[in-house]
Design a protein around this motif. Structure first.
Motif, PDB file in Angstrom:
ATOM      1  N   VAL A  63       0.858  -1.180   0.000  1.00 32.02           N
ATOM      2  CA  VAL A  63       0.000   0.000   0.000  1.00 32.02           C
ATOM      3  C   VAL A  63       0.897   1.234   0.000  1.00 32.02           C
ATOM      4  CG1 VAL A  63      -1.764   1.295   1.228  1.00 32.02           C
ATOM      5  CG2 VAL A  63      -1.850  -1.210   1.200  1.00 32.02           C
ATOM      6  N   LEU A  64       0.692   2.078  -0.995  1.00 35.35           N
ATOM      7  CA  LEU A  64       1.437   3.331  -1.096  1.00 35.35           C
ATOM      8  C   LEU A  64       0.530   4.445  -0.586  1.00 35.35           C
ATOM      9  CD1 LEU A  64       3.895   4.943  -2.118  1.00 35.35           C
ATOM     10  CD2 LEU A  64       2.659   5.197  -4.262  1.00 35.35           C
ATOM     11  N   LYS A  65       0.997   5.110   0.437  1.00 40.40           N
ATOM     12  CA  LYS A  65       0.222   6.181   1.065  1.00 40.40           C
ATOM     13  C   LYS A  65       1.103   7.422   1.141  1.00 40.40           C
ATOM     14  CE  LYS A  65      -1.988   7.317   5.443  1.00 40.40           C
ATOM     15  NZ  LYS A  65      -2.222   6.850   6.817  1.00 40.40           N
ATOM     16  N   ALA A  66       0.627   8.524   0.650  1.00 43.62           N
ATOM     17  CA  ALA A  66       1.361   9.788   0.724  1.00 43.62           C
ATOM     18  C   ALA A  66       1.110  10.420   2.086  1.00 43.62           C
ATOM     19  CB  ALA A  66       0.912  10.723  -0.390  1.00 43.62           C
ATOM     20  N   VAL A  67       2.197  10.785   2.747  1.00 40.98           N
ATOM     21  CA  VAL A  67       2.103  11.414   4.058  1.00 40.98           C
ATOM     22  C   VAL A  67       2.964  12.664   4.046  1.00 40.98           C
ATOM     23  CG1 VAL A  67       2.544  11.135   6.523  1.00 40.98           C
ATOM     24  CG2 VAL A  67       1.823   9.170   5.165  1.00 40.98           C
ATOM     25  N   SER A  68       2.394  13.770   4.443  1.00 36.57           N
ATOM     26  CA  SER A  68       3.139  15.018   4.508  1.00 36.57           C
ATOM     27  C   SER A  68       3.341  15.397   5.961  1.00 36.57           C
ATOM     28  CB  SER A  68       2.384  16.124   3.784  1.00 36.57           C
ATOM     29  OG  SER A  68       3.075  17.341   3.919  1.00 36.57           O
ATOM     30  N   ASP A  69       4.579  15.703   6.328  1.00 39.10           N
ATOM     31  CA  ASP A  69       4.825  16.126   7.705  1.00 39.10           C
ATOM     32  C   ASP A  69       4.811  17.647   7.835  1.00 39.10           C
ATOM     33  OD1 ASP A  69       7.239  16.978   6.682  1.00 39.10           O
ATOM     34  OD2 ASP A  69       8.444  15.553   7.802  1.00 39.10           O
ATOM     35  N   GLY A  70       4.559  18.321   6.725  1.00 40.73           N
ATOM     36  CA  GLY A  70       4.434  19.769   6.759  1.00 40.73           C
ATOM     37  C   GLY A  70       5.746  20.536   6.702  1.00 40.73           C
ATOM     38  N   THR A  71       6.873  19.837   6.815  1.00 41.67           N
ATOM     39  CA  THR A  71       8.160  20.538   6.798  1.00 41.67           C
ATOM     40  C   THR A  71       8.890  20.403   5.473  1.00 41.67           C
ATOM     41  OG1 THR A  71       9.386  18.633   7.655  1.00 41.67           O
ATOM     42  CG2 THR A  71       8.467  20.178   9.274  1.00 41.67           C
ATOM     43  N   LYS A  72       8.411  19.513   4.636  1.00 42.90           N
ATOM     44  CA  LYS A  72       9.066  19.263   3.353  1.00 42.90           C
ATOM     45  C   LYS A  72       8.119  19.627   2.214  1.00 42.90           C
ATOM     46  CE  LYS A  72      12.108  15.683   5.068  1.00 42.90           C
ATOM     47  NZ  LYS A  72      11.808  15.739   6.468  1.00 42.90           N
ATOM     48  N   GLY A  73       8.656  19.625   1.018  1.00 41.58           N
ATOM     49  CA  GLY A  73       7.851  19.908  -0.166  1.00 41.58           C
ATOM     50  C   GLY A  73       6.914  18.757  -0.493  1.00 41.58           C
ATOM     51  N   ASP A  74       6.410  18.765  -1.663  1.00 37.80           N
ATOM     52  CA  ASP A  74       5.465  17.779  -2.158  1.00 37.80           C
ATOM     53  C   ASP A  74       6.038  16.360  -2.064  1.00 37.80           C
ATOM     54  OD1 ASP A  74       4.464  16.160  -4.702  1.00 37.80           O
ATOM     55  OD2 ASP A  74       2.897  17.564  -4.102  1.00 37.80           O
ATOM     56  N   VAL A  75       5.292  15.444  -1.457  1.00 40.18           N
ATOM     57  CA  VAL A  75       5.739  14.062  -1.260  1.00 40.18           C
ATOM     58  C   VAL A  75       5.976  13.367  -2.595  1.00 40.18           C
ATOM     59  CG1 VAL A  75       5.057  11.815  -0.340  1.00 40.18           C
ATOM     60  CG2 VAL A  75       4.590  13.867   0.963  1.00 40.18           C
ATOM     61  N   ALA A  76       5.062  13.506  -3.530  1.00 37.95           N
ATOM     62  CA  ALA A  76       5.200  12.837  -4.821  1.00 37.95           C
ATOM     63  C   ALA A  76       6.459  13.307  -5.542  1.00 37.95           C
ATOM     64  CB  ALA A  76       3.964  13.086  -5.686  1.00 37.95           C
ATOM     65  N   LYS A  77       6.746  14.595  -5.500  1.00 36.22           N
ATOM     66  CA  LYS A  77       7.952  15.111  -6.151  1.00 36.22           C
ATOM     67  C   LYS A  77       9.204  14.563  -5.480  1.00 36.22           C
ATOM     68  CE  LYS A  77       5.937  19.351  -7.917  1.00 36.22           C
ATOM     69  NZ  LYS A  77       5.888  20.805  -7.824  1.00 36.22           N
ATOM     70  N   SER A  78       9.182  14.455  -4.161  1.00 32.08           N
ATOM     71  CA  SER A  78      10.327  13.909  -3.433  1.00 32.08           C
ATOM     72  C   SER A  78      10.559  12.451  -3.808  1.00 32.08           C
ATOM     73  CB  SER A  78      10.103  14.014  -1.923  1.00 32.08           C
ATOM     74  OG  SER A  78      10.003  15.352  -1.534  1.00 32.08           O
ATOM     75  N   LEU A  79       9.492  11.660  -3.886  1.00 33.33           N
ATOM     76  CA  LEU A  79       9.625  10.260  -4.262  1.00 33.33           C
ATOM     77  C   LEU A  79      10.106  10.106  -5.700  1.00 33.33           C
ATOM     78  CD1 LEU A  79       6.472   8.701  -2.594  1.00 33.33           C
ATOM     79  CD2 LEU A  79       8.851   8.301  -1.973  1.00 33.33           C
ATOM     80  N   MET A  80       9.638  10.982  -6.570  1.00 30.62           N
ATOM     81  CA  MET A  80      10.060  10.909  -7.976  1.00 30.62           C
ATOM     82  C   MET A  80      11.565  11.131  -8.103  1.00 30.62           C
ATOM     83  SD  MET A  80       7.583  10.016  -9.815  1.00 30.62           S
ATOM     84  CE  MET A  80       8.347  10.315 -11.395  1.00 30.62           C
ATOM     85  N   LYS A  81      12.149  11.970  -7.283  1.00 30.91           N
ATOM     86  CA  LYS A  81      13.588  12.207  -7.326  1.00 30.91           C
ATOM     87  C   LYS A  81      14.370  10.967  -6.897  1.00 30.91           C
ATOM     88  CE  LYS A  81      13.239  17.142  -6.404  1.00 30.91           C
ATOM     89  NZ  LYS A  81      13.491  18.203  -5.426  1.00 30.91           N
ATOM     90  N   LEU A  82      13.766  10.131  -6.059  1.00 29.89           N
ATOM     91  CA  LEU A  82      14.445   8.949  -5.536  1.00 29.89           C
ATOM     92  C   LEU A  82      14.257   7.696  -6.391  1.00 29.89           C
ATOM     93  CD1 LEU A  82      13.499   9.381  -1.775  1.00 29.89           C
ATOM     94  CD2 LEU A  82      15.698   9.900  -2.850  1.00 29.89           C
ATOM     95  N   ARG A  83      13.327   7.732  -7.347  1.00 30.56           N
ATOM     96  CA  ARG A  83      13.038   6.535  -8.128  1.00 30.56           C
ATOM     97  C   ARG A  83      14.212   6.159  -9.024  1.00 30.56           C
ATOM     98  NH1 ARG A  83      11.037  10.204 -11.902  1.00 30.56           N
ATOM     99  NH2 ARG A  83      11.095   9.465 -14.042  1.00 30.56           N
ATOM    100  N   PRO A  84      14.339   4.872  -9.325  1.00 36.72           N
ATOM    101  CA  PRO A  84      15.417   4.434 -10.225  1.00 36.72           C
ATOM    102  C   PRO A  84      15.213   5.015 -11.610  1.00 36.72           C
ATOM    103  CG  PRO A  84      14.331   2.566  -9.161  1.00 36.72           C
ATOM    104  CD  PRO A  84      13.554   3.792  -8.813  1.00 36.72           C
ATOM    105  N   LYS A  85      16.291   5.365 -12.242  1.00 34.15           N
ATOM    106  CA  LYS A  85      16.241   5.918 -13.605  1.00 34.15           C
ATOM    107  C   LYS A  85      16.251   4.757 -14.604  1.00 34.15           C
ATOM    108  CE  LYS A  85      16.722  10.084 -11.985  1.00 34.15           C
ATOM    109  NZ  LYS A  85      15.684  10.408 -11.090  1.00 34.15           N
ATOM    110  N   GLY A  86      15.546   4.966 -15.712  1.00 31.05           N
ATOM    111  CA  GLY A  86      15.610   3.950 -16.770  1.00 31.05           C
ATOM    112  C   GLY A  86      14.380   3.257 -17.061  1.00 31.05           C
TER     113      GLY A  86
END
Length: 62
Positions: A39-62
């Motif tokens: 289960v993928l659940k987006a959680v924001s702690d209010g101190t960081k930017g957009d969760v989806a954008k943060s996860l996209m930066k961490l995803r494997p390339k290719g």
């Protein structure tokens, strides 16, 4: 969970951006494969930017 929140692992991998967007906008997304159900659940702690954008930066390339 409604039917558009359940993904096969193959479909989720092929449309990862949409899975993230739906997790952020519509709630938890269920991803199923032969090893289990995840289960993928987006959680924001209010101190960081957009969760989806943060996860996209961490995803494997290719």
């Amino acid at each position: 969970m409604d039917s558009n929140s359940i993904w096969t692992a193959e479909d989720a991998a092929g449309d990862f951006v949409r899975v993230l967007k739906q997790a952020r906008d519509s709630g938890p997304q269920e991803i199923r494969d032969v090893t289990g159900v995840y289960v993928l659940k987006a959680v924001s702690d209010g101190t960081k930017g957009d969760v989806a954008k943060s996860l996209m930066k961490l995803r494997p390339k290719g």
